[in-house]
Each structure stands twice: as C-alpha cells, then as structure tokens.
Design an enzyme around this catalytic site. Structure first.
Site, PDB file in Angstrom:
ATOM      1  N   VAL A 220      20.804  68.457  43.310  1.00 38.49           N
ATOM      2  CA  VAL A 220      21.670  69.536  43.782  1.00 38.49           C
ATOM      3  C   VAL A 220      21.401  70.798  42.969  1.00 38.49           C
ATOM      4  CG1 VAL A 220      23.506  67.996  44.601  1.00 38.49           C
ATOM      5  CG2 VAL A 220      23.541  68.814  42.239  1.00 38.49           C
TER       6      VAL A 220
ATOM      7  N   TYR B  86      18.498  71.853  40.238  1.00 39.98           N
ATOM      8  CA  TYR B  86      17.701  70.658  39.957  1.00 39.98           C
ATOM      9  C   TYR B  86      16.677  70.392  41.050  1.00 39.98           C
ATOM     10  CZ  TYR B  86      20.626  69.462  35.984  1.00 39.98           C
ATOM     11  OH  TYR B  86      21.254  69.484  34.764  1.00 39.98           O
TER      12      TYR B  86
ATOM     13  N   ASP C 181      17.655  60.324  36.367  1.00 37.40           N
ATOM     14  CA  ASP C 181      17.789  61.781  36.383  1.00 37.40           C
ATOM     15  C   ASP C 181      16.517  62.354  36.994  1.00 37.40           C
ATOM     16  OD1 ASP C 181      20.199  61.486  35.169  1.00 37.40           O
ATOM     17  OD2 ASP C 181      19.664  62.500  33.299  1.00 37.40           O
ATOM     18  N   VAL C 182      16.665  63.372  37.828  1.00 38.50           N
ATOM     19  CA  VAL C 182      15.514  63.910  38.540  1.00 38.50           C
ATOM     20  C   VAL C 182      14.643  64.798  37.656  1.00 38.50           C
ATOM     21  CG1 VAL C 182      16.613  66.013  39.419  1.00 38.50           C
ATOM     22  CG2 VAL C 182      14.828  64.868  40.774  1.00 38.50           C
ATOM     23  N   ASP C 183      15.192  65.287  36.546  1.00 41.00           N
ATOM     24  CA  ASP C 183      14.393  66.147  35.659  1.00 41.00           C
ATOM     25  C   ASP C 183      13.593  65.305  34.662  1.00 41.00           C
ATOM     26  OD1 ASP C 183      16.687  65.326  34.366  1.00 41.00           O
ATOM     27  OD2 ASP C 183      17.037  67.228  33.344  1.00 41.00           O
TER      28      ASP C 183
ATOM     29  N   HIS D  97      18.368  54.418  24.122  1.00 41.70           N
ATOM     30  CA  HIS D  97      18.268  55.849  23.856  1.00 41.70           C
ATOM     31  C   HIS D  97      17.240  56.067  22.747  1.00 41.70           C
ATOM     32  CE1 HIS D  97      19.401  59.941  22.873  1.00 41.70           C
ATOM     33  NE2 HIS D  97      20.308  59.961  23.841  1.00 41.70           N
ATOM     34  N   PRO D  98      16.207  56.908  22.981  1.00 42.85           N
ATOM     35  CA  PRO D  98      15.125  57.022  21.981  1.00 42.85           C
ATOM     36  C   PRO D  98      15.548  57.647  20.664  1.00 42.85           C
ATOM     37  CG  PRO D  98      14.893  58.700  23.674  1.00 42.85           C
ATOM     38  CD  PRO D  98      15.990  57.782  24.144  1.00 42.85           C
TER      39      PRO D  98
ATOM     40  N   GLU E 106      27.242  59.272  30.266  1.00 44.29           N
ATOM     41  CA  GLU E 106      26.622  58.328  29.338  1.00 44.29           C
ATOM     42  C   GLU E 106      27.661  57.561  28.524  1.00 44.29           C
ATOM     43  OE1 GLU E 106      22.516  59.209  27.680  1.00 44.29           O
ATOM     44  OE2 GLU E 106      23.801  59.585  25.934  1.00 44.29           O
TER      45      GLU E 106
END
Length: 351
Positions: free
Chosen positions: A114, A117, A203-205, A225-226, A295
C-alpha cells in the site's frame, strides 16, 4: 599364507562344501580390509548425488568432495525444545530439500503493498521468482490499494501465479502495522486456506538474494531477528508495558523473532493471525501501543506457541553494527537497512 589352506577345494568331482566356501570368503575379506580398508575409507568418494553437494567453505558449497564439511560444529542446529534451527547449507537442509523437491507442494507468499511501498513490489517478486522455492507451486497473494502497481503484469515461471487482493490504503506506519495482521487473518481464512498447504508472510521491502528452499517448510515457522541472535535474554526488546496484551514477563521468552518473514501450515497461520489480531485490537481499545508494533504481538504469540521450525538470521538480514555474521544471506531487508543509514546515505539509496 597358512590361512589359505582352508580355501583349498577338494580335487576332482567332489561336491563343494558351502560352509567351507563361506568361511574362505569371510577370511579373505578380513585380510583385504586389514591391508587396504583404512586407505580406501579415506579416498573413497560417495556415488550418491547428494554427497557431491554437501560440502562448503566459508558459506560456499563445494562439489566433488570426498570429505563433507558443512557448518561449524559450534553452530546451533536445534532449539532448547528440539525444533530445528535452519541454516540453508547445513547437512539437514540439503537432505530435506532433496527429499521434498520432488513433491508438488502448493505454497503461498503473502505481502501487503500500500502507498509508497508499491515501489518495492516488482523487485521483491522478481527476486522471489529466482530464489523462493524454485520448482515449487507458488501463489503470490498481493494485498494492495492500487492494482495498477503491477501493470504490465510480471512474467512468472511455470507453476507460479499471482493474485491481487483489494486493501484500503492505510497512511502512516503505525496504522499499517495495526491493521496488517487483521487483513492477513481475513484473507487466510476466506481464501488462502482453501488453495495452498503453507503460507508465508513477508514485508515487501525485502529481496531474496540466495536460494530459500523446502528447508523452511514446517507447521509454525519463525525467523530469528539478526540483531538479537546470540544476545542474552535481557537484551531482547520484548514489550514491557504491563497494560499491553503483548507484555512479556522477565522469566519468559527464549528467542526474539523478526516480523519480516514468518509462516507455516495454513491451519497454524490462521490461528496465529487471528490471535495476534485479537491482541492488537485489545490494545487499540485500551489506547495502548506496543513499542515494536506488530513484532511485539508476534513474539508474545511465539512464546505461548513455540515454533516447530526456527529459521536462522540467514532468512532475515540487514547490515548494521548489531547484526550477526551468517554463512550466507538469503533474504535481505531493504527497509530495515535504510533505518541504520545516516541521512546522506538514505538519500543516496533513495530510502
């Protein structure tokens, strides 16, 4: 050579003694192994095709090797509750891909696109076509407020399809994060649950930069989570507001998971999206906002329902002073990468 006296056969037409022959063969085998066995064991290459692709050095798979070496023995391969901790080039992952790659497994990849993005969706899908479950039946579910985002349509490979689903625009990151899980719950219940066996939310990004195969499939799949991998529990950014439905007590939690990429069997994902949506709506009614937004609720849920498959930070990575070293980056977050840039770098990268 006294042993060979047992191997002499009677002369003439006398019938061979089977027991004597078997004993002779056994003794010969022992002698051959004694003189040549250890050398043969060192130099022998496996004829099995899988053995030719299991070795790696510094995260790179090597072929044609007689000695198989994968990840460092100190790299954790499972969680404290016995769930596999997945590294893409590990021995277990290679074998799992080989076992499942011949099966036709319908998988959905669900993203919300949306507002601004929209600029990420084409690169995201192009990278998924190259690296996400190659050879499998994949349906891209695109929740979007602008169907023209994908005009002209992206050319997809065999067994791949895309479905555009309407979604109202939600300006502002806070509002987007509050509504996304609700939208996911609705579409999984009404559509996706009848079409695929597994669904992954992303997530699209982001961009797939290396193969992500069947090793990721499981009932309930979460990604570490890195920036908090191998960190002590007291460093995890769990929600600590006591009046939030996402609140985590000090004696709770094993790992901290990212919301960039997670998934699982449709039945499990339907439950996850529904329960997280209820937690979010409860906080909205009480005018409470969890500090990590979606998250926070995802981590609350995964504490109460431990994942059956945990993906290493290879499957969600970006470059920052806190991110863990991984043998190979597979899914990179462009959005979170921009967050660690200074203003000049952001402008340069068009964040």
């Amino acid at each position: 050579m006294g042993l060979f006296q047992f191997c002499k056969l009677p002369a003439g037409p006398v019938r061979k003694n089977r027991v004597q022959l078997l004993l002779c063969c056994f003794l010969l085998s022992l002698i051959i192994y004694f003189f040549h066995g250890p050398k043969a064991a060192v130099s022998l290459e496996s004829a099995h095709p899988f053995a030719q692709v299991l070795a790696m050095k510094d995260g790179t798979i090597l072929t044609g090797m007689s000695a198989i070496k994968t990840l460092d023995s100190k790299t954790p391969q499972e969680t404290s509750w016995g769930a596999p901790l997945v590294w893409g080039d590990s021995h277990n992952s290679v074998l799992r891909r080989a076992r499942l790659s011949e099966q036709e497994i319908p998988v959905g990849l669900l993203v919300l696109v949306v507002g601004t993005y929209a600029r990420f969706v084409r690169p995201f899908l192009s990278s998924a076509e190259t690296h996400f479950l190659p050879g499998q039946m994949v349906t891209y579910y695109i929740l979007t407020d602008n169907p023209r985002t994908l005009d002209p349509p992206l050319e997809l490979g065999p067994g791949r399809q895309m479905k555009l689903l309407p979604a109202a625009e939600m300006p502002g990151w806070d509002r987007l994060a509050q509504r996304r899980m609700v939208l996911f719950a609705e579409v999984i219940l009404e559509l996706i649950g009848n079409e695929v066996d597994y669904v992954f939310c992303a997530d699209v990004d982001q961009a797939f930069v290396a193969p992500v195969g069947e090793e990721i499939l499981g009932d309930l799949v979460a990604t570490l989570h890195p920036e908090f991998f191998d960190m002590p529990r007291n460093r995890f950014p769990y929600e600590d507001q006591e009046d939030s439905a996402a609140c985590v007590e000090e004696d709770e939690g094993d790992h901290y998971y990212t919301s960039e990429f997670y998934g699982g069997a449709v039945s499990q994902m339907r439950r996850l999206a529904r329960d997280c949506s209820l937690l979010i709506l409860q906080d909205l009614a009480n005018k409470v906002t969890a500090r990590a937004l979606e998250e926070s609720y995802l981590n609350r849920y995964l504490i109460d329902h431990r994942p059956t498959c945990v993906l290493s930070p290879e499957y969600s990575w970006w470059d920052s002073p806190l991110t863990a070293h991984v043998p190979r980056k597979r899914l990179v977050s462009l959005g979170r990468q921009c967050e660690v840039y200074d203003m000049a770098k952001r402008e340069q990268q068009r964040c």
